[in-house]
Design an enzyme around this catalytic site. Structure first.
Site, short mmCIF file in Angstrom:
data_model
loop_
_atom_site.label_atom_id
_atom_site.label_comp_id
_atom_site.label_asym_id
_atom_site.label_seq_id
_atom_site.Cartn_x
_atom_site.Cartn_y
_atom_site.Cartn_z
N TYR A 80 -29.20 82.75 22.41
CA TYR A 80 -29.88 83.40 21.29
C TYR A 80 -30.61 84.63 21.83
CZ TYR A 80 -32.39 83.47 16.79
OH TYR A 80 -32.87 83.78 15.54
N VAL A 115 -23.04 73.35 -4.04
CA VAL A 115 -23.49 72.01 -3.70
C VAL A 115 -24.71 71.70 -4.58
CG1 VAL A 115 -24.35 70.48 -1.89
CG2 VAL A 115 -22.73 72.32 -1.32
#
Lengths: 531, 531
Positions: free
Chosen positions: B448, B254
């Site tokens: 998490y 990208v």
């Protein structure tokens, strides 16, 4: 019963009032009522089906004709004039994923192509037979309509994907939920159809597009079953939902879809606001869209659409009173109507509406209350019946839509309307074109234009007129930098323009993707991208 | 200067206070400080580079070593112990898309693989050399950092994709905008890296994940340049942005990304709320996430994380006072801390915070004001420096994360912590595990978990311990029905688990997609999916 050659249920018969007819006659000239071909006569035109017998396959001419077309204008022309160029060779109505698998195996066995069929509401040629070289099996998903599971904690509802809008909402409403997905085609279009065409509903400002509502599901493909589990979000590589969204039947058949549902809103209202000019209205709606207010709808009509809607409303005296009142407040010729929807908890909807009206006022907006908004709400799925009513008077109605970043919106709208206005000049015919912004985003808006023009009464001429109009306005869309579709999808009618936004590499990767799931190219061939 | 074998800038040196050290010693036993290998010595371990000379390619051992690893624990172990198993053969720093194209051509010409490199912050093995059979060129995008254009109307900013978080925000701030994307790795991670790993920021509740922020851009692939135009929305087939999102360097590089930016918030604050128990807290945050309140962050620590954070805070007397006060209000052992962020116009943020606190109170939540929230804000990108400080005391810190629908959240958290607790039993070692929900959605939450365990002081043992721990907790994640990553991506470390959620067909279509853009399989081979 559902109309076979027009929109909707035949118990709903809209008529154009005398004012509407004189408005159209003034704009376009007098229309002439045409004689449609009859259903039996159209059935008799079909060649014999080419599929071997199968207990799930209905090869009757009736079933085949009822699945031969969608709702695009060329589809209508073929049905109305009895110019049936192609139809599936048989239609099946599976009742479960196993039957879908069995039908895919049957199609493979007899060398047939497969067209998945939801509500048949496509206006871009998704369900027609694009290539009749091989026999064609249409798989109509209407019997797969059950709510399979409902997770109250995660607010996820799993449906069989053939469920149509009203049925889906009724099943959710019984539990206090809504999906909130209300495209214009809501009455007939299906959950699976929404997913594979990237559908957007009228209240997407609150509920999001189908891309955001579709949490996972199951797709039967020639290469096997694709199961997509539900996660709130994931960073695990490519998102498989995105392979299915917008695939337009090219990789398989969505049999189950799990969607993110919301509690039914405590409160819902639609308000109308008029602006003195397009420029001021555009500035206002851009700021509204960027202000992150919890509104559920913003829909802005340009001056011609505003005038047209008031003219077609059929209450000449009331409209004159309203226009007089608006004129005193600075909204005269060139005024634009904005519809503002709020849905949700009263504690959120009230402040959001007040903030929106305050912002509108700063741009000259005049709030006229809920009456027009309520009228819009009542008619939100009825206005499409005007196509039938106009046809009965000798007029065709068609639409195109795109989406663009804000700096391109006005230019696109003007380009589309200008292209339409001149498109039928070589026939000496005018086109009445008007536009609204149907979906507003912080980044830009969708531009939705409607065209009314006279029918010639002759299939070839009318098809040629349509094609000329479609080509000119599609060119205008891509010239302005718009996507070839914001909500209708590509199908056959928009495929020629797709390469401009996707590029060769982009078209190629779409084809590679479909080939992975459908190595023999049986699934809805000729749609979206070349085989 | 940036640390070569740890996190962050070497001018930032956190130390574990005496309370923190005694807390860890109590939980895990005394740690032993280790001697790290020196940079020069590690450089000397590299075999000679195998790439032919090129003016853009730096084949020095220094450059090669600095690009050989990311920030995963096995990466750290190799750097700290000087066990450099592989490194790129050269590193290039292109200054434009033409140079990227030239480098891809050069790689093809000399039969090299290519690893795109952003900030090198991957914790899943994205930037290492997975297969050294062919020479490897790493393309470091750091010099491509310009703001190319800024569209005030559409609120779109186009950047060269190598721009790192602070640089991107500084360039936007000069114009009054923010992207609002703040992952933990913000200091070094890049826009292009965020896109290809589907990154999520701490305030995604307001600004959305990178999937929603990424509006279009340009990718240089071996098969050519992929240009993705910006539209507010589109129904035109498959969304090409979604081919790039999560592609982890497998299809190209990208070079440019256009992102949707927001006005800098007028007001921003972070408040802390304590709940008496996990169950009550979970109920509260689910309702908060489903209430559509315009908050910018919700982050819920479980009891062990709450205790750990208070223990590591280093203000024992203040913490004891706070805990005494909370106890009087019903929050004693088992209490959980919730961080609530609001950002935006004061007229929206104020009511949103009040509504959130009202809802929290109904579930036993006790609001303790902004002090802890401000402390969190100040340290939001500093807490990751604790990894260095813990290592200096002989402890390793690692994390995993997933996302699940609400009914699975608690079960997943418990499963992960249980798996971690027992993972190192065969070495007689304990693991201190704690968890927070970092991102909340109406449908579910990300989970998490952080693990602290003692280092053995021996590469093989520590790598084996890490692998054992990683395997056990990854098994727990997929057993609970979670995605193998909510925000870190797949890389090498999660690839084994990817098939469980994608299935054979899903893995296959990802490979087919990459092959289309990279027919020779040169781009970041061995990551995400098998070649």
């Amino acid at each position: 019963m559902r109309r076979w050659n027009g929109w909707g249920d035949d118990s709903v018969e809209l008529e154009l009032g005398v004012e509407a007819r004189s408005f159209l006659a003034q704009q376009l000239g007098q229309g002439t009522a045409l004689l449609d071909v009859r259903f039996d006569a159209a059935c008799a035109l079909l060649p014999p089906g080419r599929l071997p017998q199968h207990p799930l396959v209905d090869a009757s001419a009736q079933a085949r004709l009822l699945h031969a077309f969608g709702q695009s204008l060329p589809d209508w022309l073929r049905l109305r004039y009895g110019r049936i160029n192609a139809a599936p060779d048989g239609v099946a109505y599976p009742e479960g994923a196993e039957q879908v698998r069995a039908l895919l195996a049957y199609a493979k066995g007899c060398g047939a192509d497969v067209i998945p069929y939801g509500g048949g509401t496509s206006v871009a040629g998704h369900v027609g037979v694009a290539d009749a070289a091989r026999p064609v099996l249409t798989i109509d998903m209407r019997r797969m309509r059950a709510l399979v599971s409902l997770d109250h904690e995660a607010r996820l509802a799993s449906f069989e994907a053939g469920v149509a809008g009203p049925d889906l909402e009724a099943q959710l409403r019984a539990h206090g939920y809504t999906l909130g997905h209300f495209p214009q085609s809501f009455e007939y279009s299906t959950l699976g159809g929404w997913v594979v065409t990237r559908s957007s509903g009228q209240q997407s400002l609150r509920y999001g597009r189908i891309e955001g509502l579709f949490a996972g599901g199951r797709v039967e493909t020639p290469a096997g079953t694709l199961d997509i589990p539900t996660f709130p979000a994931s960073a695990a590589g490519v998102d498989l939902r995105e392979m299915v969204l917008g695939s337009e039947g090219r990789l398989g058949i969505v049999t189950h879809a799990t969607v993110r549902v919301s509690r039914l809103p405590q409160h819902e209202a639609f308000h109308a606001v008029f602006f003195p000019s397009w420029e001021r209205a555009l500035e206002a709606v851009r700021e509204l869209a960027q202000a992150r207010l919890p509104l559920s709808m913003l829909r802005l009509s340009n001056p011609v659409e505003t005038t047209t809607m008031l003219a077609l409303a059929g209450h000449a005296r009331l409209v004159r009173l309203l226009e007089g009142w608006l004129q005193l407040r600075g909204c005269a010729d060139g005024k634009c109507m904005l519809m503002v929807g709020v849905s949700g908890a009263k504690s959120q909807a009230g402040p959001a509406l007040r903030a929106a009206l305050r912002l509108a006022r700063a741009h000259g907006g005049v709030h006229v209350g809920r009456a027009l908004g309520e009228r819009w709400r009542r008619n939100r799925f009825r206005s499409v019946y005007l196509r039938n009513a106009a046809w009965a008077q000798g007029y065709a109605i068609d639409t195109v839509e795109t989406a663009l970043d804000w700096p391109r919106v006005t230019q696109a709208m003007e380009g589309i309307e200008r292209a339409a206005a001149g498109a039928l000049q070589s026939w000496g015919e005018r086109v009445h074109a008007y536009t609204h912004l149907s979906h507003l985003y912080p980044q830009g808006a969708s531009v939705y234009s409607t065209f009314v023009f006279r029918l010639a009464g002759d299939f070839e001429t009318d098809l040629a007129r349509w094609r000329q109009l479609k080509d000119r306005v599609s060119e205008a869309i891509v010239a302005a930098g718009g996507t070839i579709s914001h909500q209708h999808g590509v199908g056959v009618d928009h495929a020629r323009w797709l390469g401009i936004e996707k590029g060769e590499l982009g078209l190629g990767v779409m084809a590679a993707l479909f080939r992975h799931f459908d190595p023999e190219g049986r699934m809805n061939p000729g749609k979206l991208v070349a085989r």
